[in-house]
Design a protein around this motif. Structure first.
Motif, mmCIF file in Angstrom:
data_model
loop_
_atom_site.group_PDB
_atom_site.id
_atom_site.type_symbol
_atom_site.label_atom_id
_atom_site.label_comp_id
_atom_site.label_asym_id
_atom_site.label_seq_id
_atom_site.Cartn_x
_atom_site.Cartn_y
_atom_site.Cartn_z
ATOM 1 N N ARG A 149 0.840 -1.209 0.000
ATOM 2 C CA ARG A 149 0.000 0.000 0.000
ATOM 3 C C ARG A 149 0.872 1.255 0.000
ATOM 4 N NH1 ARG A 149 -2.834 -2.686 4.375
ATOM 5 N NH2 ARG A 149 -4.511 -3.828 3.390
ATOM 6 N N ILE A 150 1.858 1.257 0.873
ATOM 7 C CA ILE A 150 2.720 2.433 0.991
ATOM 8 C C ILE A 150 3.500 2.655 -0.303
ATOM 9 C CG2 ILE A 150 4.669 3.436 2.237
ATOM 10 C CD1 ILE A 150 3.567 1.965 4.760
ATOM 11 N N MET A 151 3.984 1.587 -0.915
ATOM 12 C CA MET A 151 4.721 1.727 -2.176
ATOM 13 C C MET A 151 3.832 2.316 -3.266
ATOM 14 S SD MET A 151 7.014 -1.775 -2.124
ATOM 15 C CE MET A 151 7.067 -1.822 -3.886
ATOM 16 N N HIS A 152 2.592 1.854 -3.350
ATOM 17 C CA HIS A 152 1.663 2.408 -4.341
ATOM 18 C C HIS A 152 1.413 3.893 -4.073
ATOM 19 C CE1 HIS A 152 0.804 -1.221 -6.502
ATOM 20 N NE2 HIS A 152 0.224 -1.836 -5.476
ATOM 21 N N ILE A 153 1.231 4.229 -2.813
ATOM 22 C CA ILE A 153 0.972 5.628 -2.444
ATOM 23 C C ILE A 153 2.154 6.508 -2.827
ATOM 24 C CG2 ILE A 153 0.710 7.193 -0.465
ATOM 25 C CD1 ILE A 153 -0.878 4.810 0.886
ATOM 26 N N VAL A 154 3.358 6.087 -2.456
ATOM 27 C CA VAL A 154 4.552 6.887 -2.741
ATOM 28 C C VAL A 154 4.747 7.040 -4.247
ATOM 29 C CG1 VAL A 154 7.078 6.920 -2.554
ATOM 30 C CG2 VAL A 154 5.687 6.398 -0.539
ATOM 31 N N ALA A 155 4.559 5.972 -5.000
ATOM 32 C CA ALA A 155 4.700 6.064 -6.461
ATOM 33 C C ALA A 155 3.694 7.057 -7.038
ATOM 34 C CB ALA A 155 4.511 4.679 -7.092
ATOM 35 N N LEU B 68 4.771 10.600 -6.176
ATOM 36 C CA LEU B 68 5.902 11.028 -7.008
ATOM 37 C C LEU B 68 5.432 11.384 -8.414
ATOM 38 C CD1 LEU B 68 8.675 8.567 -5.801
ATOM 39 C CD2 LEU B 68 8.474 11.022 -5.310
ATOM 40 N N THR B 69 4.433 10.686 -8.912
ATOM 41 C CA THR B 69 3.840 11.036 -10.207
ATOM 42 C C THR B 69 3.218 12.429 -10.127
ATOM 43 O OG1 THR B 69 3.432 8.743 -10.829
ATOM 44 C CG2 THR B 69 2.060 10.420 -11.897
ATOM 45 N N GLN B 70 2.529 12.710 -9.024
ATOM 46 C CA GLN B 70 1.912 14.034 -8.862
ATOM 47 C C GLN B 70 2.980 15.124 -8.826
ATOM 48 O OE1 GLN B 70 -1.449 14.029 -9.253
ATOM 49 N NE2 GLN B 70 -0.923 11.873 -9.456
ATOM 50 N N ARG B 71 4.101 14.842 -8.186
ATOM 51 C CA ARG B 71 5.209 15.807 -8.175
ATOM 52 C C ARG B 71 5.761 16.011 -9.580
ATOM 53 N NH1 ARG B 71 8.939 14.518 -2.841
ATOM 54 N NH2 ARG B 71 7.592 15.591 -1.346
ATOM 55 N N ALA B 72 5.881 14.924 -10.340
ATOM 56 C CA ALA B 72 6.388 15.034 -11.708
ATOM 57 C C ALA B 72 5.449 15.862 -12.577
ATOM 58 C CB ALA B 72 6.588 13.633 -12.300
ATOM 59 N N ILE B 73 4.164 15.733 -12.357
ATOM 60 C CA ILE B 73 3.198 16.553 -13.087
ATOM 61 C C ILE B 73 3.378 18.019 -12.707
ATOM 62 C CG2 ILE B 73 0.738 17.096 -13.339
ATOM 63 C CD1 ILE B 73 0.222 14.032 -12.961
ATOM 64 N N GLU B 74 3.516 18.273 -11.432
ATOM 65 C CA GLU B 74 3.657 19.649 -10.946
ATOM 66 C C GLU B 74 4.915 20.325 -11.484
ATOM 67 O OE1 GLU B 74 2.380 23.013 -9.452
ATOM 68 O OE2 GLU B 74 1.209 21.167 -9.354
ATOM 69 N N THR B 75 5.999 19.567 -11.605
ATOM 70 C CA THR B 75 7.255 20.147 -12.089
ATOM 71 C C THR B 75 7.347 20.173 -13.611
ATOM 72 O OG1 THR B 75 8.413 18.022 -11.968
ATOM 73 C CG2 THR B 75 8.524 19.460 -10.017
ATOM 74 N N ARG C 97 0.319 4.840 -14.366
ATOM 75 C CA ARG C 97 0.723 5.903 -13.452
ATOM 76 C C ARG C 97 -0.346 6.213 -12.406
ATOM 77 N NH1 ARG C 97 3.690 8.427 -18.052
ATOM 78 N NH2 ARG C 97 5.831 7.828 -17.630
ATOM 79 N N ARG C 98 -1.453 5.521 -12.487
ATOM 80 C CA ARG C 98 -2.518 5.697 -11.497
ATOM 81 C C ARG C 98 -2.141 4.935 -10.232
ATOM 82 N NH1 ARG C 98 -7.735 5.891 -13.373
ATOM 83 N NH2 ARG C 98 -8.167 6.462 -11.230
ATOM 84 N N LEU C 99 -2.916 5.116 -9.193
ATOM 85 C CA LEU C 99 -2.659 4.419 -7.936
ATOM 86 C C LEU C 99 -2.837 2.923 -8.152
ATOM 87 C CD1 LEU C 99 -2.084 4.718 -4.878
ATOM 88 C CD2 LEU C 99 -4.558 4.782 -4.547
ATOM 89 N N GLY C 100 -1.822 2.157 -7.804
ATOM 90 C CA GLY C 100 -1.880 0.705 -7.986
ATOM 91 C C GLY C 100 -2.908 0.064 -7.068
ATOM 92 N N LYS C 101 -3.375 -1.087 -7.472
ATOM 93 C CA LYS C 101 -4.364 -1.821 -6.672
ATOM 94 C C LYS C 101 -3.652 -2.531 -5.538
ATOM 95 C CE LYS C 101 -8.244 -4.921 -6.748
ATOM 96 N NZ LYS C 101 -8.403 -4.788 -5.334
ATOM 97 N N ALA C 102 -4.170 -2.346 -4.348
ATOM 98 C CA ALA C 102 -3.616 -3.002 -3.160
ATOM 99 C C ALA C 102 -4.621 -4.023 -2.646
ATOM 100 C CB ALA C 102 -3.316 -1.973 -2.080
ATOM 101 N N ASN C 103 -4.129 -5.174 -2.250
ATOM 102 C CA ASN C 103 -5.007 -6.202 -1.704
ATOM 103 C C ASN C 103 -5.593 -5.746 -0.375
ATOM 104 O OD1 ASN C 103 -4.547 -7.986 -3.810
ATOM 105 N ND2 ASN C 103 -2.780 -8.885 -2.811
ATOM 106 N N GLU C 104 -6.837 -6.114 -0.174
ATOM 107 C CA GLU C 104 -7.507 -5.734 1.066
ATOM 108 C C GLU C 104 -7.084 -6.655 2.199
ATOM 109 O OE1 GLU C 104 -11.708 -5.257 0.664
ATOM 110 O OE2 GLU C 104 -11.504 -4.235 -1.253
ATOM 111 N N SER C 105 -7.128 -6.131 3.386
ATOM 112 C CA SER C 105 -6.821 -6.927 4.564
ATOM 113 C C SER C 105 -8.061 -7.672 5.021
ATOM 114 C CB SER C 105 -6.334 -6.017 5.697
ATOM 115 O OG SER C 105 -5.069 -5.482 5.366
#
Length: 158
Positions: A63-69, A72-79, A92-100
């Protein structure tokens, strides 16, 4: 919808920075717990719960890896490294994370449960932002499509 109107739908750099900081702090807490402090907790669990502990730690990390990626995409868009349209490509969208599994989570130590719930909460907040940014193409009018076919047929028979 053109790219300039899609630009108006972006989240602010400040929000991206805040979410990034939150994600990195959570990543550090999760690493610290699951790799170090949680070892003793894990050893006290029944075998089934021990496997659940390992699986849930991977889900938190994913989950955290998907969020960070995504952030970072949002930062790349901004810059300007990516356009808004490039940032909306599926990869480049938020990756799918398995539910707990709540039944498994309930078997785990409180510290693990807290980290799992925090990662779920952060993932859901970012998912809502990701979904809110999708610029959908206007739906083609069936009447206009029919008119287009009729015009093509009319002019091709002339």
């Amino acid at each position: 919808m053109d790219e300039s109107s899609a630009t108006e739908m972006r989240i602010t750099p400040r929000l991206v920075d805040q979410l990034y900081t939150e994600a990195m702090v959570l990543a550090d807490e999760a690493r610290s717990y699951f790799d170090e402090a949680g070892r003793d907790d894990r050893q006290l669990l029944e075998p089934f719960a021990r496997v659940g502990f390992a699986c849930e730690s991977l889900k938190v990390t994913t989950r955290i890896m998907h969020i960070v990626a995504w952030l970072l995409t949002q930062r790349a868009i901004e810059t300007g490294e990516l356009t808004v349209i490039e940032g909306q490509r599926p990869e480049r969208r938020l990756g799918k994370a398995n539910e707990s599994d709540e039944k498994v989570v309930a078997l785990l130590p409180q510290a693990a449960q807290n980290l799992i719930r925090q990662s779920i909460d952060l993932y859901q907040r970012v998912r809502r932002l990701d979904e809110g940014q999708v610029v959908s193409e206007p739906v083609a009018s069936p009447a206009r499509a029919l008119m287009g076919r009729l015009e093509r047929d009319f002019y091709s028979r002339r």
